[in-house]
Design a protein around this motif. Structure first.
Motif, PDB file in Angstrom:
ATOM      1  N   CYS A 170       0.830  -1.215   0.000  1.00  0.00           N
ATOM      2  CA  CYS A 170       0.000   0.000   0.000  1.00  0.00           C
ATOM      3  C   CYS A 170       0.861   1.260   0.000  1.00  0.00           C
ATOM      4  N   HIS A 177      -3.461   0.615   9.371  1.00  0.00           N
ATOM      5  CA  HIS A 177      -4.823   0.483   8.841  1.00  0.00           C
ATOM      6  C   HIS A 177      -5.378   1.852   8.466  1.00  0.00           C
ATOM      7  N   GLY A 195      -3.681   3.234   5.339  1.00  0.00           N
ATOM      8  CA  GLY A 195      -4.161   2.603   4.116  1.00  0.00           C
ATOM      9  C   GLY A 195      -5.466   3.193   3.645  1.00  0.00           C
ATOM     10  N   THR A 196      -6.363   3.521   4.571  1.00  0.00           N
ATOM     11  CA  THR A 196      -7.629   4.130   4.174  1.00  0.00           C
ATOM     12  C   THR A 196      -7.398   5.518   3.587  1.00  0.00           C
ATOM     13  N   CYS A 221      -3.653   4.289   0.571  1.00  0.00           N
ATOM     14  CA  CYS A 221      -3.101   3.064  -0.023  1.00  0.00           C
ATOM     15  C   CYS A 221      -2.994   3.242  -1.533  1.00  0.00           C
ATOM     16  N   GLY A 254      -6.680   3.760  -1.288  1.00  0.00           N
ATOM     17  CA  GLY A 254      -6.996   4.804  -0.337  1.00  0.00           C
ATOM     18  C   GLY A 254      -7.916   5.826  -0.950  1.00  0.00           C
ATOM     19  N   SER A 265      -8.571  -2.580   5.193  1.00  0.00           N
ATOM     20  CA  SER A 265      -7.364  -1.810   4.917  1.00  0.00           C
ATOM     21  C   SER A 265      -6.132  -2.611   5.333  1.00  0.00           C
TER      22      SER A 265
END
Length: 732
Positions: free
Chosen positions: A188, A236, A239-240, A243, A262, A538
């Protein structure tokens, strides 16, 4: 020194383990639809016309040897390619002479010897009416096997399309992740294709995508903490936010049928680690240091998926957030996971100028089929055990007071569930506790029914010693109620895990745990806006799965917040001249109103601003915002019942459209009797970039009933609503 400790809002081991409300969300019509039968399968306006002669890949003199590729520099390949080109030219000349309306739009010679033809009214028979043609057919239409559902809910792809698409979405905007670190080994955050960047902090944990890595803990000198991502949470969240676009993903052995992206896939990230190593809390100074460092390092947006107890209107961290917003940094903050219940908003999400996130559902999960009495249900997997081979056993319904099922929060009689699959319900205690109690009664496995509407979630452990070992799954509330009627029936839990994308009716449901306003003391509306925060998929660090790269489903307002931070990056990229306040307003005041549903039943629309803010964010609307409001919502504070007071407040309107605009203003009541709301003028006209101030008022009748009273200020242009804001007063 007194500590002001902040906990990470929605760590997997805590929030997923809580027996509080689950979430689900009502989607805009057509989004995430599971009805594909009506989709067109052909485009009859275009055709593929295959010409005589093999393509390069199969022609005897040009096809490559096994395990090799075509050598385009080879003499035979060049000669045959020229021959095929000449044949296509002959066909194009024939087409111009015989079907002049049709037009060749593409040519192929590797996989097919063919041309694409825009028919422009011609038939297949017409464009294939020559001995040069082997066959012709209409072009087929293909669809992705699945789209990233949380991005679809907030219309992120549509927002990207307004400025270059996914290839440039968020390009160059810097987002600071004030959290537990970012694992730069995860794909990511791979920096392939990113230009060289100035990297700051510990270069062991940076690259040209994650350009900063710093640790903030006044305990660091004693404990030797670094910026390394030891916990899952920060990776996490990151990544949201950003990513890399369409990163392939697996959860366990299940391949996710779309690439993870993302919200701002080309944004640059900063790792400002305030939860290093094994620390589960941070002090105010640590967070303030991280925010100031990020600002000094040139970051445009900060994400704080964290929260702690409120300390009144002058809570210093909320003051710091307000000041950074005025210094042109957008700060997205979790509203907290202390719901349901009013006045549960946490600090610093309560900050007036924070971009505060409430959480709603995403309708997908990874799980296994569970069958009983002729029905089949999806059971979500999580941190607990799973079956290694299909398990069939009688279903034992453990009765109790929650939807007729037991929460199993207390010990069950020894042997009472021996060899059976137990059905219990979510709620009241951690998943670890209830599953441990079921295991103690001899059950072979456990199925936990959700206690709120929407899809099931991945259950997390509570981190205590002696975790249960029996297989455990969650099913949706509706499925749990169906299973309840199958007491005693042979029930089979499959070992074949799969990705489940459920009905769009399971989207846009408010999370039961999502903290609610109003704030204490000054009685302001919070959250500002809602974003996906349940079943958010994520990235997590490499050490949390056996076969990296690792991905997981998490729940919490922590997961909603990075949707807002990524959205702020997209809006800022497309409108670099907008202030942080304008960016924040664009995201809040263009949200989709009237789409969020109650966790209790998944169908009742939630209009309360202190639950749903201004609605569920719509990024496509935000990047096209026509007007900014400051503040983004208006509170008239608390007023004594029976006082009959009139109160006023001002709202500044700024024309963002780039051209002169006339805006119509109107107020519509939402809830509460005995209180009226109004706006000082029915319209304003503003030059491009200009601002003006309007007055909004509330008038409480003597004897008005106690409680929250609410209305919505609507701003329209050309008869179309372009923004709205919640107006609120509390009668005591």
């Amino acid at each position: 020194m007194t500590r002001n400790a902040f906990r990470m809002a929605a760590m997997a081991t805590a929030i997923a383990a809580l027996g509080l409300g689950a979430l689900s969300v009502p989607a805009v019509a057509g989004q995430n639809s599971d009805n594909t039968a009506a989709r067109p399968t052909q485009d009859t306006s275009v055709a593929l016309v295959v010409l005589n002669g093999d393509p390069l890949s199969t022609y005897v003199k040009t096809k490559p040897a096994k395990g090799k590729k075509i050598d385009f520099g080879n003499t035979n390949v060049k000669a045959y390619r020229a021959q095929l080109s000449a044949l296509r030219n002959d066909y194009k000349a024939w087409l111009r002479a015989n079907v002049p309306g049709a037009k060749v739009t593409g040519e192929f010679d590797i996989a097919l010897n063919a041309v694409a033809v825009q028919l422009n009214g011609a038939s297949l028979a017409q464009v294939s009416g020559t001995s040069m043609v082997k066959s012709a057919q209409y072009q087929a239409l293909y669809y992705p096997s699945a789209a990233d559902p949380d991005l679809a809910l907030i219309s992120a792809p549509a927002a990207w399309a307004t400025a270059g698409g996914s290839a440039t979405a968020g390009d160059g905007i810097r987002v600071a992740i004030v959290d537990s670190g970012i694992d730069t080994t995860h794909p990511c955050f791979a920096d392939t294709g990113y230009p060289a960047q100035t990297q700051v902090g510990d270069r062991s944990f940076t690259n040209n995508k994650v350009i900063a890595a710093k640790v903030f803990s006044n305990r660091t000198p004693q404990r030797g903490y670094t910026a390394e991502a030891v916990g899952e949470h920060g990776t996490h969240v990151a990544g949201t936010v950003a990513c890399n676009y369409a990163t392939p993903a697996k959860v366990g052995n299940v391949t996710i049928p779309y690439g993870i992206s993302g919200v701002a896939p080309r944004a640059l990230l900063g790792n400002y680690n305030v939860f290093p190593g094994d620390l589960a809390n941070a002090r105010s100074e640590d967070i303030l240091n991280a925010l100031e460092a990020a600002y000094a390092d040139g970051f445009d947006v900060a994400n704080m998926s964290l929260g702690g107890g409120s300390h009144g209107a002058q809570d210093l961290l909320t003051v710091a957030v307000d000041n950074l917003d005025q210094a042109n940094m957008v700060v997205a903050v979790a509203n907290g996971n202390s719901g349901p219940g009013f006045s549960t908003v946490e600090s610093p999400g309560m900050a007036a100028r924070a971009l505060s996130a409430g959480a709603s559902t995403v309708p997908h999960f990874v799980g296994v089929p569970i069958s009983a009495a002729g029905g089949s249900y999806g059971g979500a997997t999580g941190d607990f055990g799973t079956v290694t081979a299909p398990l069939t056993a009688p279903l034992a319904v453990v009765t109790g007071s929650v939807n007729g099922l037991s929460t199993a929060c207390s010990a069950l009689p020894a042997g009472s569930l021996s060899g059976q699959i137990a059905l219990i319900t979510r709620g009241s205690c951690s998943f670890s506790t209830k599953i441990r109690n079921v295991q103690g009664a001899g059950a072979a496995a456990v199925v936990v029914s959700n206690n709120v509407a929407g899809t099931p979630i991945a259950m997390g452990t509570d981190g205590t010693a002696g975790q249960p070992t029996i297989p455990a799954y969650m099913v949706a509330l509706e499925d749990g109620m169906s299973l309840k009627s199958a007491a005693g029936a042979a029930t089979t839990i499959s070992n074949s895990a799969a990705y489940f994308l459920t009905s769009s009716a399971n989207a846009d449901i408010m999370a039961g745990f999502s903290s609610q306003g109003p704030t204490d003391v000054d009685v302001r509306v919070k959250p500002d806006v809602v974003a996906p925060g349940v079943n958010v998929l994520s990235s997590i660090p490499h050490q949390f799965c056996s076969a990296p790269p690792c991905f997981a489903f998490f729940q919490g307002t922590s997961m909603a917040t990075p949707h807002l931070a990524g959205s702020a990056a997209i809006v800022r990229q497309q409108h670099p001249d907008w202030s942080a306040a304008n960016v924040r307003s664009a995201i809040v005041n263009t949200a989709d109103w009237g789409v969020l549903k109650a966790a209790s039943n998944g169908s009742t629309i939630v209009y309360d601003g202190n639950t749903a803010g201004a609605g569920r964010e719509n990024l496509a609307a935000a990047v096209n915002a026509k007007v900014a409001l400051d503040p983004v919502s208006v509170s008239f504070g608390a007023e004594p019942s029976g006082s009959g007071q009139t109160r006023s407040a001002t709202v500044t309107l700024t024309n963002l459209s780039g051209a002169a605009q006339t805006y119509s203003l109107a107020v519509s009541p939402v809830s509460g009797s005995g209180v009226g709301f109004s706006v000082s003028t029915p319209s304003v006209t503003l030059a491009a970039g200009a601002s003006t101030t309007v007055s909004v008022s509330t008038n409480a009748a003597q004897g008005a009933t106690a409680g929250g009273k609410q209305a919505v200020l609507w701003i329209s242009s050309g008869g179309t609503p372009v923004a709205h804001a919640v107006l609120y007063t509390l009668v005591k």
